[in-house]
Scaffold this motif. Sequence first.
Motif, mmCIF file in Angstrom:
data_model
loop_
_atom_site.group_PDB
_atom_site.id
_atom_site.type_symbol
_atom_site.label_atom_id
_atom_site.label_comp_id
_atom_site.label_asym_id
_atom_site.label_seq_id
_atom_site.Cartn_x
_atom_site.Cartn_y
_atom_site.Cartn_z
ATOM 1 N N ASP A 214 51.665 -51.231 65.819
ATOM 2 C CA ASP A 214 52.889 -51.266 64.997
ATOM 3 C C ASP A 214 52.620 -51.742 63.569
ATOM 4 N N PHE A 215 51.661 -52.668 63.432
ATOM 5 C CA PHE A 215 51.339 -53.180 62.092
ATOM 6 C C PHE A 215 50.887 -52.046 61.169
ATOM 7 N N GLN A 216 50.423 -50.944 61.771
ATOM 8 C CA GLN A 216 49.909 -49.835 60.941
ATOM 9 C C GLN A 216 50.940 -48.726 60.783
ATOM 10 N N HIS A 217 52.231 -49.088 60.948
ATOM 11 C CA HIS A 217 53.269 -48.045 60.935
ATOM 12 C C HIS A 217 53.279 -47.247 59.643
ATOM 13 N N HIS A 218 52.776 -47.861 58.558
ATOM 14 C CA HIS A 218 52.779 -47.139 57.275
ATOM 15 C C HIS A 218 51.688 -46.078 57.218
ATOM 16 N N ARG A 219 50.740 -46.108 58.191
ATOM 17 C CA ARG A 219 49.653 -45.118 58.178
ATOM 18 C C ARG A 219 50.072 -43.881 58.968
ATOM 19 N N LYS A 220 50.922 -43.089 58.329
ATOM 20 C CA LYS A 220 51.428 -41.883 59.007
ATOM 21 C C LYS A 220 50.305 -40.882 59.284
ATOM 22 N N ASP A 221 49.191 -41.048 58.571
ATOM 23 C CA ASP A 221 48.086 -40.096 58.729
ATOM 24 C C ASP A 221 47.284 -40.338 60.009
ATOM 25 N N LEU A 222 47.501 -41.471 60.681
ATOM 26 C CA LEU A 222 46.688 -41.801 61.859
ATOM 27 C C LEU A 222 47.491 -41.663 63.150
ATOM 28 N N GLY A 223 46.842 -41.133 64.184
ATOM 29 C CA GLY A 223 47.448 -41.096 65.512
ATOM 30 C C GLY A 223 47.199 -42.412 66.240
#
Length: 321
Positions: free
Chosen positions: A114-123
């Motif tokens: 969840d902390f990486q929610h801004h990384r839309k490029d990653l699955g």
Amino acid sequence: MSGSLAARDLSVRYETPHGSVYALRHVDIEAHPGEVIGIVGESGCGKSTLVTALANLLPANARIDGSISYNGVDLAKLDAHRQRLLRGDEIALVSQDPMTAFNPVLTIGDQLVDFQHHRKDLGRAQKRARIAAMLGRVGIADAERRMDCYPHELSGGMRQRVAIAAALLTDPGLLIADEPTTALDVTMEAQIIHLLRELRREYNGIVIVVSHHLGVIAELCDRVYVMYAGEVVEDGEVDAIFHDARHPYTQALLACDPARFQERLDRLPTIPGSLPNLTQPPSGCVYAPRCDRAFAPCGSVVPPRVKLSASHIARCHAVTP
Ligand code: ATP
Ligand code: MG
């Protein structure tokens, strides 16, 4: 993107049922990529208020004045959405109590995804791979297994490492660690200091470390801000602060016992007297009531910023350049 940080004339007050608490007054602070900045001062002097303001995470009862710019952009002028994006991508705060950073009912792995929610490029799988790599980097062995743990299943030191890993996952340009070692025992403290030192070497952003432990500050930081009762009373390169302190408060802190700042202290040495009441801060120098060098103007006139070198400033009537 990493950039410089500058706060100018920053003041924060908290509105409470008992009146306003003037927790931060007219603070100037700046930091540049690659620098490790230390913030030191007694309990209640406003360290957490300052870094929470810098991270734009103050509670609802806080009122802020002054400006904070990051990479030349005035944070107050951004709309709420862009502020959130900046906070997610660029500015990360590891808070004083690592337990509060985690949701007790979710596994570490799910939270770090969840902390990486801004990384839309990653699955999801890519995010989990990044997490495992980052946990390894902060020294957590068998990262895959730890990702399935709940926060209470980890030791305090491990939670603090995970909190640092979580902050680093966003690739922040500004990483703030508020009392990263206070809740830990001596061994864990040594490990976290070691980790922060390693990061220091690899990381090219800004790191701000808040501590009341002078030894931690002396070991890790390039420049230091010394705070007293909501104000910065002295700032300079770490050597200037530890070997040529000019403000009577900084001198008193160090003089309590020069050898002791190498040791672990549970709190800063005590100076006679007590912190002023922050609901009614004094009109002159905040330290005057406790200062053995106070003279006529100190009780009524705000002290000048005395420039001792290009990077060393003390705010005191009794200091001359
Ligand atoms: P410590 O070393 O104990 O963590 P600190 O230097 O981080 O202390 P702050 O937590 O910034 O200090 O608190 C500064 C002052 O603001 C204190 O007087 C504190 O009681 C007050 N304060 C902090 N948060 C709030 C709040 N949400 N509402 C009202 N007053 C607050
Ligand atoms: Mg604090």
